[in-house]
Scaffold this motif. Structure first.
Motif, PDB file in Angstrom:
ATOM      1  N   UNK A   1       1.140  -9.875  -8.914  1.00 24.17           N
ATOM      2  CA  UNK A   1       1.673  -9.980  -7.558  1.00 24.17           C
ATOM      3  C   UNK A   1       2.194 -11.385  -7.282  1.00 24.17           C
ATOM      4  N   UNK A   2       1.433 -12.386  -7.733  1.00 29.60           N
ATOM      5  CA  UNK A   2       1.798 -13.775  -7.452  1.00 29.60           C
ATOM      6  C   UNK A   2       2.955 -14.253  -8.307  1.00 29.60           C
ATOM      7  N   UNK A   3       3.011 -13.822  -9.562  1.00 28.47           N
ATOM      8  CA  UNK A   3       4.016 -14.324 -10.495  1.00 28.47           C
ATOM      9  C   UNK A   3       5.285 -13.474 -10.559  1.00 28.47           C
ATOM     10  N   UNK A   4       5.170 -12.197 -10.169  1.00 29.48           N
ATOM     11  CA  UNK A   4       6.330 -11.308 -10.282  1.00 29.48           C
ATOM     12  C   UNK A   4       6.789 -10.832  -8.908  1.00 29.48           C
ATOM     13  N   UNK A   5       5.867 -10.217  -8.150  1.00 30.98           N
ATOM     14  CA  UNK A   5       6.258  -9.581  -6.895  1.00 30.98           C
ATOM     15  C   UNK A   5       6.792 -10.594  -5.893  1.00 30.98           C
ATOM     16  N   UNK A   6       6.007 -11.630  -5.600  1.00 31.75           N
ATOM     17  CA  UNK A   6       6.432 -12.598  -4.584  1.00 31.75           C
ATOM     18  C   UNK A   6       7.753 -13.284  -4.932  1.00 31.75           C
ATOM     19  N   UNK A   7       7.939 -13.775  -6.168  1.00 26.99           N
ATOM     20  CA  UNK A   7       9.253 -14.379  -6.475  1.00 26.99           C
ATOM     21  C   UNK A   7      10.410 -13.390  -6.360  1.00 26.99           C
ATOM     22  N   UNK A   8      10.197 -12.138  -6.787  1.00 25.62           N
ATOM     23  CA  UNK A   8      11.300 -11.181  -6.779  1.00 25.62           C
ATOM     24  C   UNK A   8      11.687 -10.744  -5.358  1.00 25.62           C
ATOM     25  N   UNK A   9      10.733 -10.746  -4.436  1.00 21.20           N
ATOM     26  CA  UNK A   9      11.056 -10.353  -3.065  1.00 21.20           C
ATOM     27  C   UNK A   9      11.232 -11.565  -2.154  1.00 21.20           C
TER      28      UNK A   9
ATOM     29  N   UNK B   1       0.821  -1.205   0.000  1.00 22.86           N
ATOM     30  CA  UNK B   1       0.000   0.000   0.000  1.00 22.86           C
ATOM     31  C   UNK B   1       0.863   1.268   0.000  1.00 22.86           C
ATOM     32  N   UNK B   2       1.999   1.206   0.694  1.00 19.79           N
ATOM     33  CA  UNK B   2       2.855   2.389   0.797  1.00 19.79           C
ATOM     34  C   UNK B   2       3.857   2.496  -0.347  1.00 19.79           C
ATOM     35  N   UNK B   3       3.874   1.509  -1.218  1.00 25.29           N
ATOM     36  CA  UNK B   3       4.762   1.566  -2.387  1.00 25.29           C
ATOM     37  C   UNK B   3       4.045   2.276  -3.532  1.00 25.29           C
TER      38      UNK B   3
ATOM     39  N   UNK C   1       9.300  -2.971   1.770  1.00 24.26           N
ATOM     40  CA  UNK C   1       9.188  -1.788   0.914  1.00 24.26           C
ATOM     41  C   UNK C   1      10.456  -1.608   0.083  1.00 24.26           C
ATOM     42  N   UNK C   2      11.601  -1.800   0.699  1.00 22.78           N
ATOM     43  CA  UNK C   2      12.857  -1.703  -0.037  1.00 22.78           C
ATOM     44  C   UNK C   2      12.944  -2.772  -1.121  1.00 22.78           C
ATOM     45  N   UNK C   3      12.468  -3.985  -0.803  1.00 24.35           N
ATOM     46  CA  UNK C   3      12.492  -5.059  -1.793  1.00 24.35           C
ATOM     47  C   UNK C   3      11.541  -4.769  -2.951  1.00 24.35           C
ATOM     48  N   UNK C   4      10.365  -4.222  -2.642  1.00 26.89           N
ATOM     49  CA  UNK C   4       9.399  -3.902  -3.698  1.00 26.89           C
ATOM     50  C   UNK C   4       9.938  -2.832  -4.637  1.00 26.89           C
ATOM     51  N   UNK C   5      10.631  -1.858  -4.087  1.00 28.45           N
ATOM     52  CA  UNK C   5      11.165  -0.790  -4.925  1.00 28.45           C
ATOM     53  C   UNK C   5      12.335  -1.259  -5.788  1.00 28.45           C
ATOM     54  N   UNK C   6      12.867  -2.442  -5.481  1.00 24.02           N
ATOM     55  CA  UNK C   6      13.941  -2.990  -6.285  1.00 24.02           C
ATOM     56  C   UNK C   6      13.475  -3.902  -7.405  1.00 24.02           C
TER      57      UNK C   6
END
Length: 306
Positions: free
Chosen positions: A214-222, A107-109, A189-194
């Protein structure tokens, strides 16, 4: 013809480049190594040594008892409910903390006006004194405290939060979650911004929904940050003490008596320092095993380890 065997032997200097590099490396790691030896290995060895003795401070006796304390550990009727309370507290804390921290981070990203104020607001409890934070919540959770006062406005009669086994455990977990959720939120938050924005743009072109992104990109990347925060949170949950001591003192009964508080009771309230050291060994083994299991699970959690 030149006689090579007659050439004088040249003495090789002791401080070669390789040895200088090695010495510099050892000097750099020396402070950390000394710290680990002094504050980790030596205390751990002393705790194991004390667990083989019975130390009565009042009588000034220090008696070798062998494995008697470990036998007592196996026969202790209070240990199963203490371990159960520790497991319930850890499970509730980890699930709520990581879930809420990730939700707040998402939410804060956002690039919205004034978003920095909300980030600061949610992180501020982390820097507040733990004792002061817990004391304030102890007043809010009393039968006539602020929480029940708010519920009374809506015609709801609140329970005695800290005197009922179920609500006492929930209260302690919630107080701890609100205290430290900001730390994991910042890490997420730092991981999401990366995460590269090009991945989301490509996914939107392919027609992927926000949930699928979110499931295919965000979660694996963080996923590396998820592994880190889970290890930190689990280890921290097994070391909780001040919240229990201030809010419930392990009660009602032993419903909120976690292992660290039980260790404190045995060693410093009942003066069973030998048995308290044995409980410390048990706590160390539990933390070590859980950390090892989580580290081994990185091959399934962290995307680049697959």
């Amino acid at each position: 013809m030149t006689d090579h065997s007659a050439a004088p032997n040249q003495k090789r200097p002791f401080w070669t480049i390789a040895r200088k590099d090695a010495a510099a490396g050892f000097l750099f790691i020396a402070p950390q190594t000394l710290g680990i030896i002094t504050f980790v290995l030596v205390p751990l060895g002393l705790v194991f040594y004390y667990s083989m003795h019975e130390w009565n401070v009042l009588a000034s006796t220090f008696t070798f008892v062998g494995d008697a304390n470990y036998q007592m550990l196996l026969r202790d009727p209070n240990l199963p409910p203490v371990l159960l309370a520790s497991a319930i507290f850890s499970a509730g804390l980890v699930v709520l903390n990581l879930s809420l921290a990730l939700l707040l981070a998402v939410l804060l990203d956002q690039k919205l006006k004034g978003i920095v104020v909300f980030r600061t607001l949610f992180f501020s409890p982390v820097v507040v004194s733990l004792v002061a934070w817990t004391i304030v919540w102890s007043f809010l959770l009393q039968a006539n405290g602020g929480i029940n006062g708010i519920l009374a406005v809506f015609g709801i009669e609140g329970p005695n939060w800290l005197r009922t086994p179920t609500t006492a455990m929930i209260s302690v977990v919630v107080v701890q979650v609100f205290k430290n959720v900001g730390l994991n939120m910042i890490l997420f938050l730092a991981a999401l911004q990366g995460v590269p924005k090009e991945l989301y743009e490509a996914a939107r072109v392919d027609g992927a929904s926000p949930f699928k992104q979110f499931r295919r990109i965000t979660l694996p990347m963080i996923s590396p940050t998820i592994l880190l925060t889970s290890i930190i949170t689990i280890v921290g949950s097994l070391q909780v003490f001040a919240q229990i001591a201030i809010l419930t003192k392990g009660g009602p009964g032993v419903s909120t008596t976690v292992l660290v508080y039980y260790l404190y009771q045995q060693a410093f309230q009942f003066n069973f320092f030998g048995y308290g050291s044995t409980l410390s060994i048990l706590l160390f083994l539990i933390v070590a095993v859980l950390t090892f299991i989580q580290w081994q699970m990185r091959k399934r959690i962290v995307f680049y380890e697959n």
